[in-house]
Design a protein around this motif. Structure first.
Motif, short mmCIF file in Angstrom:
data_model
loop_
_atom_site.label_atom_id
_atom_site.label_comp_id
_atom_site.label_asym_id
_atom_site.label_seq_id
_atom_site.Cartn_x
_atom_site.Cartn_y
_atom_site.Cartn_z
N LEU A 98 0.70 -1.08 0.10
CA LEU A 98 -0.11 -0.17 -0.11
C LEU A 98 0.84 1.27 0.10
O LEU A 98 0.67 2.31 -0.43
N LYS A 99 2.05 1.47 0.54
CA LYS A 99 2.76 2.47 0.87
C LYS A 99 3.41 2.62 -0.52
O LYS A 99 3.57 3.79 -0.81
N LEU A 100 3.96 1.58 -1.12
CA LEU A 100 4.56 1.67 -2.65
C LEU A 100 3.75 2.20 -3.24
O LEU A 100 4.09 3.20 -4.36
N LYS A 101 2.42 1.76 -3.32
CA LYS A 101 1.51 2.06 -4.44
C LYS A 101 1.07 3.51 -4.10
O LYS A 101 1.03 4.26 -5.31
N GLU A 102 1.07 4.07 -2.82
CA GLU A 102 0.85 5.46 -2.75
C GLU A 102 2.01 6.38 -3.01
O GLU A 102 1.86 7.51 -3.59
N ALA A 103 3.28 5.68 -2.91
CA ALA A 103 4.47 6.42 -3.37
C ALA A 103 4.28 6.74 -4.87
O ALA A 103 4.71 7.87 -5.22
N LYS A 104 4.02 5.88 -5.71
CA LYS A 104 3.64 6.01 -7.02
C LYS A 104 2.42 6.87 -7.21
O LYS A 104 2.88 7.76 -8.45
N ALA A 105 1.81 6.76 -6.67
CA ALA A 105 0.40 7.63 -6.94
C ALA A 105 0.72 9.38 -6.67
O ALA A 105 0.38 10.18 -7.21
N LEU A 106 1.79 9.47 -5.76
CA LEU A 106 2.33 10.82 -5.35
C LEU A 106 3.49 11.18 -6.45
O LEU A 106 3.88 12.12 -6.13
N GLY A 107 3.94 10.29 -7.09
CA GLY A 107 4.86 10.56 -8.12
C GLY A 107 6.25 10.79 -7.63
O GLY A 107 7.12 11.37 -8.20
N LEU A 108 6.40 9.90 -6.54
CA LEU A 108 7.57 10.16 -5.69
C LEU A 108 8.85 9.23 -6.68
O LEU A 108 9.92 9.36 -6.67
N ASP A 111 12.43 -0.54 -4.46
CA ASP A 111 11.10 -0.50 -3.74
C ASP A 111 11.58 0.17 -2.23
O ASP A 111 10.90 0.74 -1.38
N GLY A 112 12.93 -0.30 -1.93
CA GLY A 112 13.53 0.15 -0.27
C GLY A 112 13.62 1.82 -0.52
O GLY A 112 13.04 2.26 0.36
N GLU A 137 11.37 7.39 0.75
CA GLU A 137 10.90 8.93 0.35
C GLU A 137 9.33 8.83 0.85
O GLU A 137 9.06 10.02 1.26
N VAL A 138 8.57 7.94 0.62
CA VAL A 138 7.14 8.17 0.95
C VAL A 138 6.99 8.19 2.56
O VAL A 138 6.07 9.02 2.97
#
Length: 635
Positions: A56-66, A462-463, A468-469
């Motif tokens: 979930l954290k990784l998916k949100e990180a990509k959604a935020l464009g990080l 991923d790490g 970053e997120v």
């Protein structure tokens, strides 16, 4: 492994439209299970929830464009190159080199040396250093003592303390040319001058022995910080040595050792091999212990006074067991230079490289005819010279011209010793240029042709995205929220108190009768009893003056609350009583003293809240039948 019964290609769960396989979950579970501290989270159900949270954290990180941010891409690209280079080198280390290194693990050598330093590129300076090394060697061969000649000639600063004696070592502990020369000598031989990056060495091999492998020792340490402490510590260590045996060593360590990192586990250090301890005296003493349970005489190092006991000897592991570790060390050592030529050769074959075999003479003519003040400049090439536009070599649909090489040569022409001939310099720079171009291309292709590399890249990618997120959504906002930290502190004052402590003398003995007799005398006349104890030691009692909390292993917790002189209690294999000199009550800790702890607690709260919001934001679909099969297989 039992888990192979589960179809690893099946989807275990989905987050939105993104599917996550059984294989990915099991790989993550097996890799990280030992890192989970809380045993309750090691069950499949609990770890599964952690794994969902992670994704979930990784998916949100990509959604935020990080994953498109400058900071992320900088870290990722740097790591990708480093990891790719490691994989490339790792595949090209020869079996012969690994076997040679393993054989040198099996045998330790001892040597002395004389260093004639030389970092000059001037041929005259190099010759002068060589002749000086030869002069020292001839004196040794004529029978003069090594220590005398070493002090007279050697530029190694340590010669003042060791007369050139380097002690025992094995593979990787010396620069490769030095190691290689020593292992190929016979004990007693004196070498010809051996060239390394430090200069010329004259080596005398003084010993060779079968390696013990790794040993495990325990130690009691009394720290010394000044001359007064040194005298007291020496007296105390001698007293301890008289009372020590293999049966009471662990208990005595817990009671008296000043090494906080090891005292509670009986003084046991991590296993080590030769040349891994930052004290030759400590190391030599440890390796001279022959039988399990042997105890050394007290020794002094820069850290203080020590007594050592041998606990375990781990013989050298087999070649196959050690091979991966040796491979890792080889590729990061000076041996690695020998590997580049093989890498270049293999990549030339993989990518079907084609060359202009007459490059050296052609380049020589261009470079020599356009030098100005001894330096080549590509701008000085005449426009009528068509050669620079011709292909020098090509591979994988990529072509590199003579001009490409000449640009590289111009930047690197001064990076080689002045004594190199023009053609030697051209050839070496050509080899580097070809190698760099081949490796740069292979790096890009590696993720597509090596599954292990692709998995490692994904793990790191991923790490850093997770970092970053978490920084973006949790860590920074809490760290910067000073008002929130103050509010948390005020609302949880009862959680931030220091522990109660006492300053006390601790009296211990293996003889309860003598300790009881001394305690009686001590209560009646403290000064007289202490005088008798320190002067005559008739009671066979040890004294320790400390400041401790109730959690200390030095005393049983039942006597911590004593107001003055406690009763005698059995403890750590002996008997003990204390005299409490001062008591320090628990007190409220200031905000500044617990700020780090408060930030950690607040960040955990914020992370939990954030995870709850992500579980509401994204639709999570779980294949319960597949999860049930995994649980049955593992549990």
């Amino acid at each position: 492994m039992k888990a192979q019964k589960v179809d690893q290609d099946k989807t275990l769960f989905q987050i939105g439209d993104e599917k996550y396989s059984v294989e990915g979950f099991l790989e993550n579970y097996n890799k990280n299970l030992d890192l989970v501290i809380d045993d309750s989270q090691k069950t499949i159900d609990n770890y599964f929830q952690l794994y969902i949270n992670y994704n979930l954290k990784l998916k949100e990180a990509k959604a935020l464009g990080l994953d498109k941010s400058e900071a992320y891409l900088k870290d990722y690209n740097k790591y990708y190159k480093q990891l790719a280079d490691n994989f490339i080198a790792n595949g090209e280390i020869t079996e012969a080199m690994l076997q040679e290194t393993y054989n040198r693990y099996k045998t330790e050598v001892k040597a002395s040396h004389i260093l004639i330093s030389n970092s000059s590129k001037d041929a005259a300076d190099t010759l002068k250093a060589y002749k000086k090394a030869e002069k020292a060697r001839h004196k040794l061969l004529a029978g003069e003592g090594f220590d005398k000649i070493a002090r007279q000639f050697s530029d190694d600063p340590s010669v003042k303390m060791n007369d050139g004696d380097l002690g025992w070592f094995r593979a990787f502990k010396m620069i490769y040319p030095f190691e290689n020369a020593t292992y190929n000598m016979t004990t007693g031989d004196v070498s010809k001058p051996i060239k390394t990056k430090f200069g010329y060495h004259i080596i005398k091999k003084t010993g060779e022995r079968t390696s013990k492998g790794k040993i495990t020792v325990s130690h009691i340490m009394l720290r010394v910080e000044n001359a007064e402490q040194d005298q007291e510590a020496e007296m105390k260590i001698q007293q301890l040595h008289q009372k020590l045996n293999s049966d009471n060593f662990a208990e005595m360590t817990k009671q008296y050792s000043d090494d906080e990192n090891t005292a509670q586990n009986g003084g046991q250090l991590k296993a080590f091999s030769i040349s891994e301890i930052n004290s030759k005296r400590f190391e030599n003493t440890a390796f001279n212990l022959e039988k399990i349970g042997d105890i050394s005489e007290p020794i002094k190092t820069k850290f203080g006074w020590h007594i050592l006991m041998l606990n375990k000897v781990d013989s050298l592991a087999s070649y196959e067991e050690m091979k991966p570790d040796i491979r890792r060390q080889v590729k990061t050592s000076s041996r690695a230079k020998l590997i580049n030529a093989q890498i270049s050769k293999d990549l030339q074959k993989r990518y079907q490289a084609k060359f202009d075999d007459n490059y050296k003479e052609k380049l020589y003519q261009i470079i020599e005819n356009t030098k100005v003040d001894g330096k080549f400049k590509i701008d000085n090439i005449k426009e009528s010279n068509a050669l620079p536009s011709k292909v020098l070599f090509e591979f994988a649909n990529q072509k590199y011209t003579y001009k490409d090489y000449l640009k590289y040569f111009e930047k690197n022409q001064l990076s080689f010793a002045a004594k190199a001939t023009p053609k030697q310099r051209i050839d070496k720079i050509y080899s580097d240029f070809l190698y760099n171009k081949l490796v740069a291309h292979h790096r890009v292709e590696l993720e597509n042709i090596n599954t292990e590399f692709a998995n490692s890249v994904k793990t790191y990618r991923d790490g850093i995205l997770l970092f970053e997120v978490m920084k973006n959504q949790v860590w920074e906002s809490v760290s910067n929220d000073t008002l929130g930290q103050q509010e948390y502190y005020q609302n949880h004052l009862q959680d931030f108190y220091s522990e109660e402590s006492i300053q006390a003398k601790i009296f211990t003995s293996s003889d309860k009768k003598n300790l009881r007799k001394f305690r009686k005398s001590y209560r009646k006349n403290t000064e007289k009893a202490m005088s008798a104890l320190t002067q005559e030691d008739t009671y066979n009692i040890m004294i320790d003056k400390v400041e401790i909390t109730a959690k200390s292993s030095k005393i049983p917790s039942s006597i911590f609350s004593t107001k003055k002189i406690s009763s005698i209690k059995k403890h750590n294999g002996g008997y003990v009583f204390i005299d409490v000199e001062k008591r320090f009550p628990a007190k409220q800790l200031e905000l500044n003293n617990v700020k780090g702890e408060i930030i950690n607690l607040m960040q955990k709260q914020k992370e939990d809240q954030w995870i709850k919001s992500l579980r509401k934001k994204y639709t999570i679909s779980i294949n319960e039948d597949v999860l049930k099969t995994i649980k049955q297989t593992f549990e």
